[in-house]
Scaffold this motif. Structure first.
Motif, PDB file in Angstrom:
ATOM      1  N   TRP A  12       6.169 -87.910  45.232  1.00  0.00           N
ATOM      2  CA  TRP A  12       6.823 -86.784  45.894  1.00  0.00           C
ATOM      3  C   TRP A  12       5.959 -86.307  47.045  1.00  0.00           C
ATOM      4  O   TRP A  12       4.740 -86.177  46.925  1.00  0.00           O
ATOM      5  CB  TRP A  12       7.029 -85.609  44.942  1.00  0.00           C
ATOM      6  N   SER A  13       6.615 -86.072  48.172  1.00  0.00           N
ATOM      7  CA  SER A  13       5.984 -85.397  49.302  1.00  0.00           C
ATOM      8  C   SER A  13       7.088 -84.656  50.048  1.00  0.00           C
ATOM      9  O   SER A  13       8.247 -85.086  50.066  1.00  0.00           O
ATOM     10  CB  SER A  13       5.252 -86.368  50.226  1.00  0.00           C
ATOM     11  N   LYS A  14       6.736 -83.559  50.634  1.00  0.00           N
ATOM     12  CA  LYS A  14       7.726 -82.713  51.306  1.00  0.00           C
ATOM     13  C   LYS A  14       8.390 -83.436  52.478  1.00  0.00           C
ATOM     14  O   LYS A  14       9.609 -83.432  52.615  1.00  0.00           O
ATOM     15  CB  LYS A  14       7.078 -81.416  51.779  1.00  0.00           C
ATOM     16  N   GLY A  15       7.586 -84.054  53.328  1.00  0.00           N
ATOM     17  CA  GLY A  15       8.135 -84.670  54.536  1.00  0.00           C
ATOM     18  C   GLY A  15       8.417 -86.153  54.439  1.00  0.00           C
ATOM     19  O   GLY A  15       9.021 -86.736  55.338  1.00  0.00           O
ATOM     20  N   GLY A  16       7.956 -86.804  53.381  1.00  0.00           N
ATOM     21  CA  GLY A  16       8.199 -88.235  53.217  1.00  0.00           C
ATOM     22  C   GLY A  16       7.381 -89.116  54.145  1.00  0.00           C
ATOM     23  O   GLY A  16       7.809 -90.205  54.512  1.00  0.00           O
ATOM     24  N   THR A  17       6.185 -88.659  54.523  1.00  0.00           N
ATOM     25  CA  THR A  17       5.361 -89.456  55.437  1.00  0.00           C
ATOM     26  C   THR A  17       4.452 -90.451  54.717  1.00  0.00           C
ATOM     27  O   THR A  17       3.713 -91.181  55.363  1.00  0.00           O
ATOM     28  CB  THR A  17       4.478 -88.540  56.315  1.00  0.00           C
ATOM     29  N   GLY A  18       4.528 -90.508  53.392  1.00  0.00           N
ATOM     30  CA  GLY A  18       3.670 -91.404  52.623  1.00  0.00           C
ATOM     31  C   GLY A  18       4.193 -92.829  52.607  1.00  0.00           C
ATOM     32  O   GLY A  18       5.266 -93.148  53.113  1.00  0.00           O
ATOM     33  N   ASN A  34       7.918 -97.325  53.003  1.00  0.00           N
ATOM     34  CA  ASN A  34       7.762 -95.926  53.383  1.00  0.00           C
ATOM     35  C   ASN A  34       8.494 -95.005  52.421  1.00  0.00           C
ATOM     36  O   ASN A  34       9.554 -95.350  51.897  1.00  0.00           O
ATOM     37  CB  ASN A  34       8.270 -95.713  54.803  1.00  0.00           C
ATOM     38  N   ASP A  35       7.919 -93.835  52.205  1.00  0.00           N
ATOM     39  CA  ASP A  35       8.553 -92.810  51.383  1.00  0.00           C
ATOM     40  C   ASP A  35       9.680 -92.145  52.168  1.00  0.00           C
ATOM     41  O   ASP A  35       9.807 -92.310  53.382  1.00  0.00           O
ATOM     42  CB  ASP A  35       7.542 -91.723  50.998  1.00  0.00           C
ATOM     43  N   TRP A  39      11.491 -86.981  46.302  1.00  0.00           N
ATOM     44  CA  TRP A  39      11.061 -88.014  45.351  1.00  0.00           C
ATOM     45  C   TRP A  39      11.400 -89.413  45.840  1.00  0.00           C
ATOM     46  O   TRP A  39      12.462 -89.648  46.402  1.00  0.00           O
ATOM     47  CB  TRP A  39      11.715 -87.787  43.992  1.00  0.00           C
ATOM     48  N   THR A  40      10.493 -90.348  45.583  1.00  0.00           N
ATOM     49  CA  THR A  40      10.674 -91.763  45.871  1.00  0.00           C
ATOM     50  C   THR A  40      10.252 -92.538  44.627  1.00  0.00           C
ATOM     51  O   THR A  40       9.263 -92.199  43.987  1.00  0.00           O
ATOM     52  CB  THR A  40       9.800 -92.210  47.058  1.00  0.00           C
ATOM     53  N   CYS A  41      11.003 -93.590  44.301  1.00  0.00           N
ATOM     54  CA  CYS A  41      10.648 -94.434  43.159  1.00  0.00           C
ATOM     55  C   CYS A  41      10.467 -95.865  43.637  1.00  0.00           C
ATOM     56  O   CYS A  41      11.309 -96.393  44.376  1.00  0.00           O
ATOM     57  CB  CYS A  41      11.748 -94.375  42.096  1.00  0.00           C
ATOM     58  N   GLU A  65       0.230 -85.356  55.015  1.00  0.00           N
ATOM     59  CA  GLU A  65       0.596 -84.323  54.045  1.00  0.00           C
ATOM     60  C   GLU A  65       0.120 -84.711  52.649  1.00  0.00           C
ATOM     61  O   GLU A  65      -0.301 -85.837  52.422  1.00  0.00           O
ATOM     62  CB  GLU A  65       2.106 -84.101  54.030  1.00  0.00           C
ATOM     63  N   GLU A  66       0.211 -83.783  51.728  1.00  0.00           N
ATOM     64  CA  GLU A  66      -0.111 -84.078  50.336  1.00  0.00           C
ATOM     65  C   GLU A  66       0.996 -84.916  49.724  1.00  0.00           C
ATOM     66  O   GLU A  66       2.175 -84.759  50.053  1.00  0.00           O
ATOM     67  CB  GLU A  66      -0.280 -82.781  49.554  1.00  0.00           C
ATOM     68  N   ARG A  67       0.593 -85.801  48.811  1.00  0.00           N
ATOM     69  CA  ARG A  67       1.547 -86.691  48.129  1.00  0.00           C
ATOM     70  C   ARG A  67       1.133 -86.724  46.669  1.00  0.00           C
ATOM     71  O   ARG A  67      -0.033 -86.920  46.343  1.00  0.00           O
ATOM     72  CB  ARG A  67       1.455 -88.073  48.749  1.00  0.00           C
ATOM     73  N   PHE A  68       2.104 -86.562  45.784  1.00  0.00           N
ATOM     74  CA  PHE A  68       1.874 -86.560  44.340  1.00  0.00           C
ATOM     75  C   PHE A  68       2.537 -87.796  43.758  1.00  0.00           C
ATOM     76  O   PHE A  68       3.708 -88.059  44.041  1.00  0.00           O
ATOM     77  CB  PHE A  68       2.487 -85.284  43.742  1.00  0.00           C
TER      78      PHE A  68
END
Length: 90
Positions: A12-18, A34-35, A39-41, A65-68
């Motif tokens: 999970w990341s807010k902007g999906g830059t992961g 790319n995320d 949520w991305t699986c 950004e932060e990514r969990f």
């Protein structure tokens, strides 16, 4: 290779830059998944030290950004496939 099995990575990341990046064990091509925002699986099989053609060298990150991420190793292929079907079902 010391944690082989069927994998499921929930990020999970807010902007999906992961991203999740890996090297194809056969072609040696570097592939980046790319995320998306929220949520991305990502799923796949990571081989063990004896499965040279299934070892997945990989990395992940989110430079802006932060990514969990939660990572799971599912020992049974059928259970893993059922989990994927559950996630894909609207």
């Amino acid at each position: 290779a010391n944690a082989a099995g069927y994998n499921m990575l929930l990020s999970w990341s807010k902007g999906g830059t992961g991203f999740f990046r890996y090297q194809d064990p056969i072609t040696k091509e570097i592939i980046t998944l790319n995320d998306t925002p929220g949520w991305t699986c990502k799923v796949g099989y990571f081989g063990n030290f004896q499965e040279h053609d299934r070892i997945i060298w990989h990395c992940a990150g989110a430079p802006k950004e932060e990514r969990f991420t939660l990572g799971y190793i599912i020992p049974h292929r059928g259970m893993w496939e059922d989990m994927i079907a559950d996630i894909e079902t609207p």
